[in-house]
Design an enzyme around this catalytic site. Sequence first.
Site, mmCIF file in Angstrom:
data_model
loop_
_atom_site.group_PDB
_atom_site.id
_atom_site.type_symbol
_atom_site.label_atom_id
_atom_site.label_comp_id
_atom_site.label_asym_id
_atom_site.label_seq_id
_atom_site.Cartn_x
_atom_site.Cartn_y
_atom_site.Cartn_z
ATOM 1 N N GLY A 31 -0.765 14.383 21.448
ATOM 2 C CA GLY A 31 -1.444 15.736 20.967
ATOM 3 C C GLY A 31 -0.768 16.766 20.480
ATOM 4 O O GLY A 31 -1.025 17.834 20.563
ATOM 5 N N LEU A 89 -11.704 3.720 11.968
ATOM 6 C CA LEU A 89 -13.136 3.919 11.770
ATOM 7 C C LEU A 89 -13.743 3.071 10.583
ATOM 8 O O LEU A 89 -13.536 2.803 9.793
ATOM 9 C CB LEU A 89 -13.214 5.281 11.669
ATOM 10 C CG LEU A 89 -12.811 6.332 12.584
ATOM 11 C CD1 LEU A 89 -12.569 7.673 12.209
ATOM 12 C CD2 LEU A 89 -13.671 6.280 14.043
ATOM 13 N N ARG A 125 -17.682 -1.926 18.035
ATOM 14 C CA ARG A 125 -16.998 -0.626 17.252
ATOM 15 C C ARG A 125 -18.260 0.230 16.832
ATOM 16 O O ARG A 125 -18.396 1.488 17.211
ATOM 17 C CB ARG A 125 -16.493 -1.103 15.912
ATOM 18 C CG ARG A 125 -14.983 -0.722 15.741
ATOM 19 C CD ARG A 125 -14.515 -1.153 14.440
ATOM 20 N NE ARG A 125 -13.173 -2.083 15.016
ATOM 21 C CZ ARG A 125 -11.954 -1.350 15.177
ATOM 22 N NH1 ARG A 125 -11.827 0.029 15.224
ATOM 23 N NH2 ARG A 125 -10.984 -2.117 15.437
ATOM 24 N N HIS A 160 -0.903 11.761 8.480
ATOM 25 C CA HIS A 160 -0.200 10.258 8.390
ATOM 26 C C HIS A 160 1.148 10.562 8.106
ATOM 27 O O HIS A 160 1.621 11.375 7.438
ATOM 28 C CB HIS A 160 -0.810 9.503 7.155
ATOM 29 C CG HIS A 160 -0.396 8.115 7.252
ATOM 30 N ND1 HIS A 160 -0.611 7.129 8.141
ATOM 31 C CD2 HIS A 160 0.960 7.594 6.532
ATOM 32 C CE1 HIS A 160 0.337 6.106 8.108
ATOM 33 N NE2 HIS A 160 1.106 6.318 6.912
ATOM 34 N N MET A 211 -5.838 6.776 17.024
ATOM 35 C CA MET A 211 -5.294 5.343 16.793
ATOM 36 C C MET A 211 -6.384 4.219 16.717
ATOM 37 O O MET A 211 -6.198 3.068 16.853
ATOM 38 C CB MET A 211 -4.318 4.898 17.574
ATOM 39 C CG MET A 211 -3.084 5.926 17.642
ATOM 40 S SD MET A 211 -2.454 6.484 16.048
ATOM 41 C CE MET A 211 -1.122 5.200 15.628
ATOM 42 N N GLU A 226 4.948 18.107 10.268
ATOM 43 C CA GLU A 226 3.398 17.725 10.413
ATOM 44 C C GLU A 226 2.759 19.038 11.138
ATOM 45 O O GLU A 226 1.774 19.310 10.885
ATOM 46 C CB GLU A 226 3.164 16.564 11.414
ATOM 47 C CG GLU A 226 3.582 15.146 10.642
ATOM 48 C CD GLU A 226 3.269 14.283 11.607
ATOM 49 O OE1 GLU A 226 2.124 13.966 12.297
ATOM 50 O OE2 GLU A 226 4.391 13.258 11.844
ATOM 51 N N ASN A 241 0.347 17.454 17.432
ATOM 52 C CA ASN A 241 -0.417 17.794 16.140
ATOM 53 C C ASN A 241 -1.635 18.884 16.679
ATOM 54 O O ASN A 241 -2.110 19.798 16.182
ATOM 55 C CB ASN A 241 -1.020 16.996 15.258
ATOM 56 C CG ASN A 241 0.331 16.577 14.290
ATOM 57 O OD1 ASN A 241 0.722 17.408 13.613
ATOM 58 N ND2 ASN A 241 0.707 15.449 14.470
HETATM 59 C C1 GAR Z 1 1.783 11.789 14.380
HETATM 60 O O1 GAR Z 1 3.070 11.509 13.808
HETATM 61 C C2 GAR Z 1 0.986 11.247 13.479
HETATM 62 O O2 GAR Z 1 0.901 11.561 11.986
HETATM 63 C C3 GAR Z 1 0.775 10.016 13.763
HETATM 64 O O3 GAR Z 1 0.727 9.511 15.228
HETATM 65 C C4 GAR Z 1 1.580 10.774 15.645
HETATM 66 C C5 GAR Z 1 0.685 11.567 16.785
HETATM 67 O O4 GAR Z 1 1.537 12.357 17.443
HETATM 68 N N1 GAR Z 1 -0.591 9.363 13.079
HETATM 69 C C6 GAR Z 1 -0.683 8.047 12.776
HETATM 70 O O5 GAR Z 1 0.254 7.325 12.824
HETATM 71 C C7 GAR Z 1 -2.167 7.815 12.132
HETATM 72 N N2 GAR Z 1 -2.163 6.436 11.873
HETATM 73 P P1 GAR Z 1 0.702 13.758 18.195
HETATM 74 O O6 GAR Z 1 -0.255 13.001 19.164
HETATM 75 O O7 GAR Z 1 1.709 14.317 19.032
HETATM 76 O O8 GAR Z 1 0.152 14.485 17.217
#
Ligand code: GAR
Length: 204
Positions: free
Chosen positions: A12, A93, A65, A109, A90, A174, A14
């Site tokens: 988490g 959907l 799902r 992404h 992850m 990000e 982001n």
């Molecule tokens: C991030 O790098 C995000 O961009 C990626 O997973 C990570 C999550 O990190 N997302 C994907 O790969 C989506 N397919 P976080 O839990 O620390 O935010």
Amino acid sequence: KRRTAILISGRGSNMVSLIEAAAAPGFPAEIALILSNRPDAGGLARAAAAGLATATIDHKAYPDRESFERALDEALTQAGIELVCLAGFMRVLTPWFVERWTGRMLNIHPSLLPAFRGTHTHERALAEGVLIHGCTVHFVVPELDAGPIVAQAAVRVLPGDTPETLGARVLAQEHVLYPQALRMVAGGLVRLENGRVVRALGGG
Ligand code: GAR
């Protein structure tokens, strides 16, 4: 303020950057709910520590799902959610869920889309020998990692980079990009219209 939910599966980071940005006065979104599909997601404790409402909808507890997504949709609707941010969520959907939230759901992404959809983006970028890599925030559409682009940030690939060192520099971007993108979408500067992104003046 637009009532916003963040969907997570892991640490988490982001999510934390969105929570911190939304705490600033005048930010057009309010983080009203953190939802995880995994009970052990590290982000849940960080969200609770920030005093936010959290919920877990464990996909393993549902037979398919569709029923998992119905529960997700119900939790969002009950909380009066208007915008959804996927942040390291992850689970793929289904079109049913995605269409219910069209124009109101963002994803981040870790690549410069349309390059490197899917997983292991940093490994694949290095294997291809690209010199510029980065991250993308996009509206979610049924096709995986294919939605209209809201914002991107670029990162230079450096000699000697490993997936870890490159991934860490992308992640730092990000954390800047996602709050900017949410600010534009929640503030109405960027919106989805007939499958295309429409930008007002100031919308990136
Ligand atoms: C991030 O790098 C995000 O961009 C990626 O997973 C990570 C999550 O990190 N997302 C994907 O790969 C989506 N397919 P976080 O839990 O620390 O935010």
